[in-house]
Design an enzyme around this catalytic site. Structure first.
Site, short mmCIF file in Angstrom:
data_model
loop_
_atom_site.label_atom_id
_atom_site.label_comp_id
_atom_site.label_asym_id
_atom_site.label_seq_id
_atom_site.Cartn_x
_atom_site.Cartn_y
_atom_site.Cartn_z
N ARG B 9 6.83 -5.20 6.24
CA ARG B 9 5.48 -5.61 5.89
C ARG B 9 4.88 -6.55 6.94
O ARG B 9 3.71 -6.48 7.26
CB ARG B 9 5.47 -6.29 4.52
CG ARG B 9 5.76 -5.32 3.39
CD ARG B 9 5.58 -5.97 2.05
NE ARG B 9 6.71 -6.78 1.65
CZ ARG B 9 6.64 -7.78 0.79
NH1 ARG B 9 5.48 -8.14 0.30
NH2 ARG B 9 7.72 -8.43 0.43
N SER B 36 0.49 -9.03 -0.98
CA SER B 36 1.81 -8.38 -0.99
C SER B 36 1.96 -7.35 0.12
O SER B 36 3.02 -7.24 0.73
CB SER B 36 2.05 -7.70 -2.33
OG SER B 36 1.97 -8.63 -3.38
N GLU B 57 -7.20 2.24 -7.56
CA GLU B 57 -6.62 3.03 -6.48
C GLU B 57 -7.38 4.32 -6.20
O GLU B 57 -7.44 4.79 -5.06
CB GLU B 57 -5.15 3.33 -6.78
CG GLU B 57 -4.25 2.10 -6.83
CD GLU B 57 -4.43 1.25 -8.08
OE1 GLU B 57 -5.04 1.74 -9.06
OE2 GLU B 57 -3.98 0.09 -8.08
N PHE B 82 1.50 3.34 -6.72
CA PHE B 82 0.08 3.49 -7.05
C PHE B 82 -0.67 4.24 -5.94
O PHE B 82 -1.65 4.92 -6.20
CB PHE B 82 -0.57 2.13 -7.28
CG PHE B 82 0.21 1.26 -8.22
CD1 PHE B 82 0.58 1.72 -9.48
CD2 PHE B 82 0.59 -0.02 -7.85
CE1 PHE B 82 1.31 0.92 -10.34
CE2 PHE B 82 1.33 -0.83 -8.71
CZ PHE B 82 1.69 -0.35 -9.95
#
Ligand SMILES: Cc1ncc(C[n+]2csc(CCOP(=O)(O)OP(=O)(O)O)c2C)c(N)n1
Lengths: 278, 315
Positions: B9, B36, B57, B82
């Site tokens: 990330r 996140s 989404e 998602f």
């Protein structure tokens, strides 16, 4: 006509406080989980499970039971605490939250946890499921009432508005939804991330009976539920103004405690603030 | 092996900052998970080119498509579960079919999401994205590769899905390792069995290769970081040499990397094969490492599978 007396209110307030302490203990033991969004509707779920709803923990599938759908599934800890205190499973097991092999999953799982009516965790789906339950109750001519708890950020999911349309179209007066209007989501305040206001007008436009309350005032919660039960031909939405993290000073309104467990110091302070003798 | 761990990330955020600096056509979208997914870094640096759509989404993908067909290079991020499942039809109709230039970079993929449990553990996302025409699917092995993959998809014109994890992963490549979309790399050469994997399972395969070597078995480790389009040439070259294959992925064995490999081998070069991945079930809550063990995503599982396919080779 009120359905409570002073003693009931005191009992419920004490119970809500107990559930809040469970939330702190559970998330501390798991070192993960969502305390903020759990504390924010602790009073609402207490009113539902310990006063408003009819159910039989010893007979979880009793067909005439009222049902609860936690649409914002991440706020599972206080839901589990309520189920345990209501008698669905041992209170000691609450500390197994999120552990490998536990029946208390990070998000509610219908296949694992007694009392959980539907698995949730992916936001925005609970109201549709609640509507389905409401339709089934009507088909079967049962008096069951369906309660659904929605996050405010969660309302950004379009499916909620599809469900909002359906519930009024089918006149689901047995469906009562709460919006936990704590004005916070993960990336910040709802009105900054993706504004929801004017929220009351939106629900009104969708044909719902709208009630606004202080979601931490037990009397207001009970009154609203009673009013909802008296409305014919329309679903009711109770917009409950709440504080995310309510009851623990440093969690109140703090985005940081959306999905973060307290550390050892925070744990002690939180429990002390919630009146636990340690 | 003693691994050094890297964050995919963090590397995603770094790559976005670099790309954003050089290219003003790059815009980034998120759905209330920017802290996140780390798109928040881009948002801080280039606020006018960042859009938070809220928890929505389907709207995320539709908006991304609109920006893309208007000339923007769009990165859209949220959790893998998602990013693929909730909005599959929006991706199919508005991104894949019209070949919109959208890069779906999803984080928190796989079982190692941990405590959140099954609702959040994407074990079918590769399958969902692999099924779509025009869509490329990239599963970087570590942080360095995540950085390169993000830069590469920015250059490619067309829809891409990049799958990243939540937890830090072992570093199996270096900043200098080559990376090209559609090119597998042989990370360790061998002659007895091909271990073909992606994501953090590449490290698991390297561990397995190490323990197989002790038993006198020479395993070749193939980092198949692009699951689609699959590097058929490298795959066939390896399997022709070794004569058998084990695939390994942090994903359901139904329709993931293993299926992609099986599809090629069954039609072009049938060889004994085993697939390591999660079986036909949902995940559960637990610590990442515990879950990797519980679902058989281990070096032991890869090694025993390797020994089995070697036994099944026809001589
Ligand atoms: C479909 C989906 N998208 C994203 C998430 C990740 N997520 C979990 S909680 C959350 C914020 C929820 O905000 P809100 O509904 O206001 O709940 P509260 O703040 O009361 O906890 C998000 C984005 C999710 N669980 N499901």
């Amino acid at each position: 006509m009120t359905l409570y007396d002073e003693r009931t209110i005191q009992m419920l307030e004490a119970k809500a406080n107990l559930l809040r302490r469970h939330v702190i203990k559970m998330t501390y033991a798991a070192q993960s989980g969502h305390p903020g969004g759990s504390l924010s509707y602790a009073d609402i779920i207490t009113a539902l499970f310990f006063k408003v709803m009819r159910f039989r923990p010893q007979e979880p599938l009793w067909e005439d039971r009222d049902k609860f759908v936690l649409s914002k599934g991440h706020a599972a800890p206080v839901y589990y605490a309520a189920l345990a205190e209501a008698g669905y499973f041992p209170v000691e097991d609450l500390l197994s939250l999120r552990k490998l092999g536990s029946y208390l999953q990070g998000h509610p799982c219908r296949m694992k946890t007694p009392g959980v009516e539907i698995s949730t965790g992916s936001l925005g789906q609970g109201l549709s499921v609640a509507n389905g339950m409401g339709l089934a109750a009507k088909l079967d001519r049962r008096s069951s009432r369906i309660y659904c708890l929605l996050g405010d950020g969660e309302l950004q999911e379009g499916q909620n508005w599809e469900a909002a349309m359906l519930a009024s179209h089918y006149k689901l007066d047995n469906v009562t939804a709460f919006v936990d209007r704590n004005k916070m989501q993960i990336d910040g305040p709802t009105e900054q991330v993706m504004s929801l206001e004017p929220l009351v007008d939106k629900w009104k436009a969708f044909g719902w009976n709208v009630i606004e309350i202080n979601g931490h005032d037990m009397r207001q919660i009970l009154d609203a539920c009673e009013k909802a039960a008296g409305v014919m031909g329309r679903p009711t939405i109770i917009i409950a103004h709440t504080i995310k993290g309510k009851g623990v000073s440093f969690m109140e309104g703090a985005v940081a405690f959306h999905g973060k467990a307290p550390n050892a110091d925070e744990y002690r302070i939180a429990l002390r603030e919630l009146g636990e003798k340690i | 092996m003693k691994w050094v761990y890297t964050s995919q990330r963090k590397e995603y955020a770094n790559a976005l900052l670099d790309i954003g600096q050089k290219r003003t056509d790059v815009v980034v979208l998120d759905a209330d998970l920017s802290s996140s997914t780390r798109t928040s870094e881009f948002a801080k640096k280039f606020p006018e080119r960042f859009f938070n759509v809220g928890i929505a989404e389907q709207n995320l993908m539709g908006t991304a498509a609109g920006l893309a067909v208007s000339g923007k290079t769009v990165f859209a991020s949220t959790f893998a579960v998602f990013a693929t499942g909730r909005c599959w039809d929006q991706i199919r109709q508005s991104i894949a079919y019209p070949n919109s230039n959208v890069k779906i970079v999803a984080t928190h993929a796989g079982i190692t999401v941990g405590g959140d449990g099954a609702s959040h553990q994407a074990l079918e996302d590769i399958a969902l994205m692999r099924a779509l025409p025009n869509m490329y699917v990239i599963v970087p092995a570590d942080g360095a590769e995540a950085y390169k993959a993000v830069k590469a998809v920015a250059e490619h014109v067309g829809p891409c899905y990049v799958r990243l994890g939540r937890s830090d992963v072992p570093m199996v490549t270096t900043v200098d390792s080559p990376f090209e979309i559609g090119r597998a790399t042989i990370i360790r050469e061998g002659t007895d069995v091909s271990l073909v994997s992606c994501g953090q399972m590449v490290a698991v395969c390297l561990d397995a290769a190490e323990s197989l070597q002790v038993k006198g078995i020479s395993a070749e480790v193939v980092n198949m970081s692009t699951v689609k389009p699959l590097d058929v040439e490298t795959l066939l070259r390896s399997v022709r040499k070794t004569g058998c294959v084990v695939t390994a992925e942090e994903h359901s064995i139904r329709s993931g990397l293993g299926s992609a490999v099986a599809c090629v081998l069954a039609q072009q070069y049938p060889a004994p094969m085993k697939m390591v991945g999660t079986p036909d079930c949902f995940g559960e809550s637990g610590e990442s490492a515990e879950l990797m063990c519980r679902y058989g995503l281990t070096a032991e599982e890869v090694s025993s599978s390797a020994e089995e396919v070697i036994r099944r080779k026809r001589t």
